[in-house]
Design a protein around this motif. Structure first.
Motif, PDB file in Angstrom:
ATOM      1  N   GLY A 275      35.848  36.498  28.183  1.00 36.82           N
ATOM      2  CA  GLY A 275      37.295  36.507  27.927  1.00 36.82           C
ATOM      3  C   GLY A 275      38.108  37.022  29.089  1.00 36.82           C
ATOM      4  N   TRP A 276      37.473  37.783  30.000  1.00 41.23           N
ATOM      5  CA  TRP A 276      38.229  38.271  31.158  1.00 41.23           C
ATOM      6  C   TRP A 276      38.623  37.084  32.034  1.00 41.23           C
ATOM      7  CZ3 TRP A 276      37.886  37.791  36.404  1.00 41.23           C
ATOM      8  CH2 TRP A 276      38.759  38.607  37.149  1.00 41.23           C
ATOM      9  N   SER A 277      39.840  37.136  32.564  1.00 40.01           N
ATOM     10  CA  SER A 277      40.291  36.096  33.490  1.00 40.01           C
ATOM     11  C   SER A 277      41.165  36.715  34.564  1.00 40.01           C
ATOM     12  CB  SER A 277      41.063  34.996  32.747  1.00 40.01           C
ATOM     13  OG  SER A 277      42.177  35.549  32.070  1.00 40.01           O
ATOM     14  N   HIS A 278      41.134  36.142  35.723  1.00 42.73           N
ATOM     15  CA  HIS A 278      41.871  36.714  36.864  1.00 42.73           C
ATOM     16  C   HIS A 278      43.384  36.580  36.690  1.00 42.73           C
ATOM     17  CE1 HIS A 278      41.883  32.443  38.010  1.00 42.73           C
ATOM     18  NE2 HIS A 278      42.930  32.741  38.781  1.00 42.73           N
ATOM     19  N   ASP A 279      43.825  35.610  35.861  1.00 42.23           N
ATOM     20  CA  ASP A 279      45.257  35.378  35.683  1.00 42.23           C
ATOM     21  C   ASP A 279      45.760  35.771  34.292  1.00 42.23           C
ATOM     22  OD1 ASP A 279      43.990  33.449  34.218  1.00 42.23           O
ATOM     23  OD2 ASP A 279      44.911  31.730  35.238  1.00 42.23           O
ATOM     24  N   GLY A 280      44.879  36.375  33.481  1.00 38.39           N
ATOM     25  CA  GLY A 280      45.294  36.806  32.153  1.00 38.39           C
ATOM     26  C   GLY A 280      45.441  35.684  31.146  1.00 38.39           C
ATOM     27  N   SER A 281      44.961  34.488  31.481  1.00 39.31           N
ATOM     28  CA  SER A 281      45.094  33.346  30.573  1.00 39.31           C
ATOM     29  C   SER A 281      44.200  33.472  29.351  1.00 39.31           C
ATOM     30  CB  SER A 281      44.786  32.037  31.311  1.00 39.31           C
ATOM     31  OG  SER A 281      43.466  32.079  31.859  1.00 39.31           O
TER      32      SER A 281
END
Length: 292
Positions: A275-281
């Motif tokens: 669930g982690w994403s670099h852009d918070g998507s």
């Protein structure tokens, strides 16, 4: 207990699980519970067979590594037989909790463990929907047992017995048990929570035999009667074929690593929670639970 006694014990317990599964299938059919679906059950069996093959291929290496560490590097030896088995079961159960926790909170390991959570049904055959590639790395989580003075035969025996217990809690046919049992042990109620895709229930109840580890380390969640459980993943794969079930999260992980703008972000996609994403998507389960 001789090695023959251990083999007979495992055989009897596994046969009991098979008979229990057939009985639950009959009960579900007669009472129109719809807990079983033909394709889903066949997929469970296929994934169990795949894991069994990998288990066979890695069994010799697993045994030799555990036994080598036991013979050459064990730190102590427990002479009292009763204490020996109690400590082995407790230590093995805790290390399984840690292995299971890792499978939920490190995305690379989640890509392998996700197969076990991919069914939208929950019954005794769901326990057969194995983490297919787990035999390739499981031994490294259990090496501390060899260093603690437990030989390979006993470690593998304890693992098989606790796994059989872990199978029989995959059921909707049993409600909540006595409060003392619910407090100490993993029960069907606890494990229904574990397999739910409801935000409240994500990444909870990692234990195999004892639920105490989850209570101690903050991953416990009781089943809430007023919240209906939805089984499966938060986003189900469109292709529910067994091959895609095994590899779909690896494909998604590869795509995310490929699009990550920096090398640091690529590593985060691999080692941070799902669930982690670099852009918070997309968000991790913990973030969604805080919002809830």
């Amino acid at each position: 207990m001789t090695d023959l006694d251990k083999s007979i014990t495992v055989g009897v317990l596994f046969s009991f699980v098979i008979l229990l599964t057939l009985f639950e299938m009959y009960f579900s059919y007669v009472h129109n519970k719809k807990h079983y679906q033909k394709r889903d059950t066949l997929t469970n069996v296929y994934l169990m067979a795949s894991a069994f093959v990998i288990n066979l291929l890695t069994k010799a290496g697993t045994f030799m590594l555990l036994q080598y560490c036991y013979v050459h590097y064990r730190l102590f030896q427990i002479s009292n037989s009763l204490i020996y088995w109690i400590v082995l079961i407790l230590a093995q159960d805790f290390l399984y909790w840690f292995l299971h926790y890792t499978g939920h909170y490190v995305r690379f390991f989640w890509a392998m463990h996700v197969t076990h959570h991919s069914s939208e049904h929950f019954n005794l055959t769901t326990g057969f929907r194995s983490t297919v590639f787990e035999p390739l790395y499981r031994v490294f989580f259990y090496l501390p047992l060899a260093l603690m003075g437990f030989n390979a035969f006993d470690i593998l025996f304890a693992y098989l017995v606790t796994q059989i217990y872990g199978n029989i809690v995959h059921t909707q046919s049993v409600g909540k048990l006595h409060p003392i049992i619910e407090y100490l042990f993993v029960t069907p109620s606890h494990h229904r929570v574990h397999h739910a895709s409801n935000v409240r229930y994500l990444d909870k109840n990692m234990g195999m035999v004892l639920i105490l580890w989850d209570r101690i380390f903050g991953t416990f969640q009781a089943e809430v009667p007023e919240e209906e459980i939805k089984y499966g993943l938060t986003t189900q794969p469109k292709d529910s074929g067994p091959v895609n079930i095994i590899f779909h999260e690896f494909i998604a992980l590869y795509d995310d690593v490929k699009k990550a703008p920096t090398f640091k972000d690529k590593l985060k996609y691999i080692f941070y929670p799902p669930g982690w994403s670099h852009d918070g998507s997309t968000q991790t389960a913990r973030v969604m639970q805080r919002q809830l």
